[in-house]
Design a protein around this motif. Structure first.
Motif, mmCIF file in Angstrom:
data_model
loop_
_atom_site.group_PDB
_atom_site.id
_atom_site.type_symbol
_atom_site.label_atom_id
_atom_site.label_comp_id
_atom_site.label_asym_id
_atom_site.label_seq_id
_atom_site.Cartn_x
_atom_site.Cartn_y
_atom_site.Cartn_z
ATOM 1 N N PHE A 169 52.495 126.829 153.485
ATOM 2 C CA PHE A 169 52.134 128.138 154.011
ATOM 3 C C PHE A 169 53.365 129.034 154.144
ATOM 4 C CE2 PHE A 169 51.145 131.089 157.541
ATOM 5 C CZ PHE A 169 50.080 131.753 156.943
ATOM 6 N N GLY A 170 54.473 128.492 154.609
ATOM 7 C CA GLY A 170 55.706 129.269 154.700
ATOM 8 C C GLY A 170 56.131 129.802 153.341
ATOM 9 N N ALA A 171 56.015 128.971 152.310
ATOM 10 C CA ALA A 171 56.334 129.409 150.949
ATOM 11 C C ALA A 171 55.393 130.530 150.514
ATOM 12 C CB ALA A 171 56.245 128.234 149.982
ATOM 13 N N LEU A 172 54.113 130.395 150.843
ATOM 14 C CA LEU A 172 53.141 131.434 150.482
ATOM 15 C C LEU A 172 53.412 132.744 151.220
ATOM 16 C CD1 LEU A 172 49.877 129.289 150.334
ATOM 17 C CD2 LEU A 172 51.204 130.211 148.407
ATOM 18 N N VAL A 173 53.830 132.664 152.469
ATOM 19 C CA VAL A 173 54.184 133.874 153.223
ATOM 20 C C VAL A 173 55.361 134.566 152.541
ATOM 21 C CG1 VAL A 173 55.124 134.757 155.400
ATOM 22 C CG2 VAL A 173 53.254 133.092 155.430
ATOM 23 N N TYR A 174 56.379 133.797 152.170
ATOM 24 C CA TYR A 174 57.532 134.365 151.471
ATOM 25 C C TYR A 174 57.092 135.083 150.196
ATOM 26 C CZ TYR A 174 61.781 134.788 148.718
ATOM 27 O OH TYR A 174 62.798 135.289 147.952
ATOM 28 N N LEU A 175 56.287 134.409 149.384
ATOM 29 C CA LEU A 175 55.839 135.001 148.121
ATOM 30 C C LEU A 175 54.996 136.249 148.360
ATOM 31 C CD1 LEU A 175 54.977 131.728 146.167
ATOM 32 C CD2 LEU A 175 56.988 133.213 145.878
ATOM 33 N N PHE A 176 54.112 136.211 149.340
ATOM 34 C CA PHE A 176 53.284 137.375 149.668
ATOM 35 C C PHE A 176 54.163 138.558 150.077
ATOM 36 C CE2 PHE A 176 50.785 139.888 152.731
ATOM 37 C CZ PHE A 176 49.712 140.242 151.917
ATOM 38 N N MET A 177 55.149 138.292 150.917
ATOM 39 C CA MET A 177 56.040 139.368 151.372
ATOM 40 C C MET A 177 56.850 139.950 150.208
ATOM 41 S SD MET A 177 55.456 139.944 154.504
ATOM 42 C CE MET A 177 56.793 141.094 154.745
ATOM 43 N N HIS A 178 57.375 139.088 149.351
ATOM 44 C CA HIS A 178 58.279 139.556 148.296
ATOM 45 C C HIS A 178 57.571 140.048 147.037
ATOM 46 C CE1 HIS A 178 62.207 138.728 150.101
ATOM 47 N NE2 HIS A 178 61.495 137.903 150.851
ATOM 48 N N TRP A 179 56.357 139.600 146.799
ATOM 49 C CA TRP A 179 55.646 140.028 145.597
ATOM 50 C C TRP A 179 54.625 141.132 145.863
ATOM 51 C CZ3 TRP A 179 54.242 134.771 142.876
ATOM 52 C CH2 TRP A 179 55.416 134.168 142.401
ATOM 53 N N ILE A 180 54.159 141.243 147.115
ATOM 54 C CA ILE A 180 53.118 142.226 147.403
ATOM 55 C C ILE A 180 53.576 143.259 148.431
ATOM 56 C CG2 ILE A 180 50.772 142.555 148.309
ATOM 57 C CD1 ILE A 180 50.151 139.761 147.044
ATOM 58 N N VAL A 181 53.973 142.809 149.619
ATOM 59 C CA VAL A 181 54.298 143.739 150.705
ATOM 60 C C VAL A 181 55.519 144.596 150.373
ATOM 61 C CG1 VAL A 181 54.947 143.934 153.138
ATOM 62 C CG2 VAL A 181 53.183 142.297 152.442
ATOM 63 N N LEU A 182 56.634 143.975 150.066
ATOM 64 C CA LEU A 182 57.859 144.747 149.813
ATOM 65 C C LEU A 182 57.727 145.720 148.638
ATOM 66 C CD1 LEU A 182 60.627 142.123 150.619
ATOM 67 C CD2 LEU A 182 59.980 144.137 151.944
ATOM 68 N N PRO A 183 57.148 145.329 147.506
ATOM 69 C CA PRO A 183 57.004 146.304 146.421
ATOM 70 C C PRO A 183 56.121 147.500 146.789
ATOM 71 C CG PRO A 183 56.761 144.091 145.550
ATOM 72 C CD PRO A 183 56.790 143.971 147.056
ATOM 73 N N LEU A 184 55.186 147.313 147.690
ATOM 74 C CA LEU A 184 54.301 148.411 148.092
ATOM 75 C C LEU A 184 54.866 149.242 149.239
ATOM 76 C CD1 LEU A 184 50.855 146.583 147.937
ATOM 77 C CD2 LEU A 184 51.798 148.215 146.278
ATOM 78 N N SER A 185 55.958 148.784 149.835
ATOM 79 C CA SER A 185 56.532 149.456 151.000
ATOM 80 C C SER A 185 57.485 150.573 150.575
ATOM 81 C CB SER A 185 57.271 148.449 151.877
ATOM 82 O OG SER A 185 58.524 148.121 151.303
ATOM 83 N N ALA A 186 57.965 151.304 151.576
ATOM 84 C CA ALA A 186 58.947 152.369 151.338
ATOM 85 C C ALA A 186 60.376 151.833 151.353
ATOM 86 C CB ALA A 186 58.782 153.461 152.402
ATOM 87 N N ALA A 187 60.541 150.538 151.534
ATOM 88 C CA ALA A 187 61.885 149.943 151.562
ATOM 89 C C ALA A 187 62.568 150.137 150.216
ATOM 90 C CB ALA A 187 61.795 148.453 151.887
ATOM 91 N N PRO A 188 63.873 150.416 150.251
ATOM 92 C CA PRO A 188 64.590 150.549 148.977
ATOM 93 C C PRO A 188 64.580 149.209 148.238
ATOM 94 C CG PRO A 188 66.112 150.689 150.847
ATOM 95 C CD PRO A 188 64.732 150.597 151.407
ATOM 96 N N HIS A 189 64.403 149.293 146.945
ATOM 97 C CA HIS A 189 64.331 148.082 146.129
ATOM 98 C C HIS A 189 65.677 147.850 145.458
ATOM 99 C CE1 HIS A 189 60.061 148.169 146.872
ATOM 100 N NE2 HIS A 189 60.016 149.402 146.402
ATOM 101 N N GLY A 190 66.252 146.711 145.735
ATOM 102 C CA GLY A 190 67.529 146.362 145.125
ATOM 103 C C GLY A 190 67.511 144.906 144.723
#
Length: 163
Positions: A111-132
Motif C-alpha cells: 500500500f505504501g508503494a501504491l501511495v507513492y505511485l499515486f502521488m507521483h504519477w497522478i497527484v503531482l502531475p495534476l497539481s500546480a507544483a513546479p515539475h522538475g
C-alpha cells in the motif's frame, strides 16, 4: 474447511466491531508525521519551512514559497489531509478485503508503494507544483520510505483497531 471458518469468523469480527475513527486517525497521523519528518531531514534540514511550503505549491504554485508561515501551515494541513485520506482508503478497502488486516506487514508495504505511485504519477502531475527532475537515488529512497513510514503505520493501525 478450518481455514474458511477462521476467515469467516475474522470477517464477522471486522464487520461487527468497526472502529474506523481511531484506525484512520492514528494511522494517518503517524504516517503523516513520519513522512513529513523524513522529507525535512532528507531534503531541507537547515530550512524545514521549505518542505510544507513545497507541499503548498500543489495548490498555490511557486508563490507558496513567498507566503511565509501561512503557506507552511497550508502545506502541513494538505499533507495530513492526504495522509488521512490514504488511511481512509486502506480502512475502507480492509472492510471488503480481509487479507489486508490479516497480513498487515506485506499489505502495508504494498500500500505504501501504491501511495507513492499515486502521488507521483497522478497527484503531482495534476497539481500546480513546479515539475522538475529528481535524482533517481531520491526517488528510490522515497519509494522505500513510503513502505515503512506510510503503508506500515496505516496497515498496523487498521489491524490494531480491527481486533
Amino acid at each position: 474447511m478450518l481455514f474458511r471458518s477462521v476467515n469467516a469468523a475474522r470477517a464477522a469480527s471486522i464487520a461487527t466491531n468497526p472502529r474506523p475513527i481511531p484506525a484512520i486517525f492514528v494511522g494517518g497521523v503517524i504516517a503523516g508525521v513520519l513522512d513529513l519528518a523524513y522529507a525535512i531531514v532528507v531534503y531541507s534540514p537547515s530550512k524545514p519551512i521549505l518542505i510544507p511550503q513545497t507541499i503548498a505549491t500543489g495548490v498555490l504554485g511557486v508563490k507558496a514559497y513567498f507566503g511565509g508561515i501561512p503557506t507552511a501551515v497550508l502545506g502541513v494541513i494538505l499533507h495530513f489531509v492526504i495522509a488521512l485520506g490514504a488511511a481512509t482508503v486502506f480502512y475502507l478497502a480492509s472492510r471488503h478485503l480481509t487479507f489486508l488486516v490479516d497480513r498487515p506487514i506485506l499489505c502495508g508495504m504494498i500500500f505504501g508503494a501504491l501511495v507513492y505511485l499515486f502521488m507521483h504519477w497522478i497527484v503531482l502531475p495534476l497539481s500546480a507544483a513546479p515539475h522538475g527532475h529528481t535524482r533517481f537515488i531520491y526517488q528510490a529512497t522515497e519509494f522505500v520510505e513510503h513502505w515503512f513510514f506510510v503503508g506500515l503505520p496505516i496497515s498496523l493501525s487498521v489491524r490494531h483497531y480491527s481486533r
